[in-house]
Scaffold this motif. Sequence first.
Motif, PDB file in Angstrom:
ATOM      1  N   TRP A   1      -2.793   4.320   7.054  1.00  0.00           N
ATOM      2  CA  TRP A   1      -3.130   4.578   5.653  1.00  0.00           C
ATOM      3  C   TRP A   1      -2.600   5.923   5.195  1.00  0.00           C
ATOM      4  CZ3 TRP A   1      -4.158   1.368   1.979  1.00  0.00           C
ATOM      5  CH2 TRP A   1      -4.647   0.110   2.306  1.00  0.00           C
TER       6      TRP A   1
ATOM      7  N   VAL B   1       0.702  -0.291  -0.534  1.00  0.00           N
ATOM      8  CA  VAL B   1      -0.478  -0.809   0.176  1.00  0.00           C
ATOM      9  C   VAL B   1      -0.320  -2.258   0.617  1.00  0.00           C
ATOM     10  CG1 VAL B   1      -2.018   0.796  -0.997  1.00  0.00           C
ATOM     11  CG2 VAL B   1      -1.720  -1.505  -1.923  1.00  0.00           C
TER      12      VAL B   1
ATOM     13  N   ARG C   1       1.005   5.339   4.452  1.00  0.00           N
ATOM     14  CA  ARG C   1       1.134   4.641   3.167  1.00  0.00           C
ATOM     15  C   ARG C   1       0.917   5.599   2.003  1.00  0.00           C
ATOM     16  NH1 ARG C   1      -1.986  -1.121   4.253  1.00  0.00           N
ATOM     17  NH2 ARG C   1      -0.554  -1.821   5.870  1.00  0.00           N
TER      18      ARG C   1
END
Length: 118
Positions: A5, A82, A8
């Motif tokens: 994450w 995402v 990202r």
Amino acid sequence: MIVAWLARFAILAAGVGLTQVSFSPFCDLAFDCGCRAVWAGADAACNIHDPSPPHCPWCLDGGLFGTASFLVIVSLQVGIAVWPGLGLLVRALATLVSFPLAGALLAALAGLWTGYWA
């Protein structure tokens, strides 16, 4: 999971940052209107300030088309950043390339809609 994450988010930040600093020069590239980078005056030299048309479609009406185009591009970049199942390289390239591709399409639509090139 957290590292993925963070990667990202870093890709998204790079894409949105590039879009932000390149948006006004891209406007000039698309419309030859006089817009410059934010640090070089942004729309100060844009033809929107000229008394006679044509007026830049992205700066017209308080920047309505420009703001909408920017938000569409950033939304696309968020979606790519995402989207599950993409590798980091594909995700990064798609996020970065989405600005000029979507920007060109949105600029063409705004120019045609307003009759800028007529």
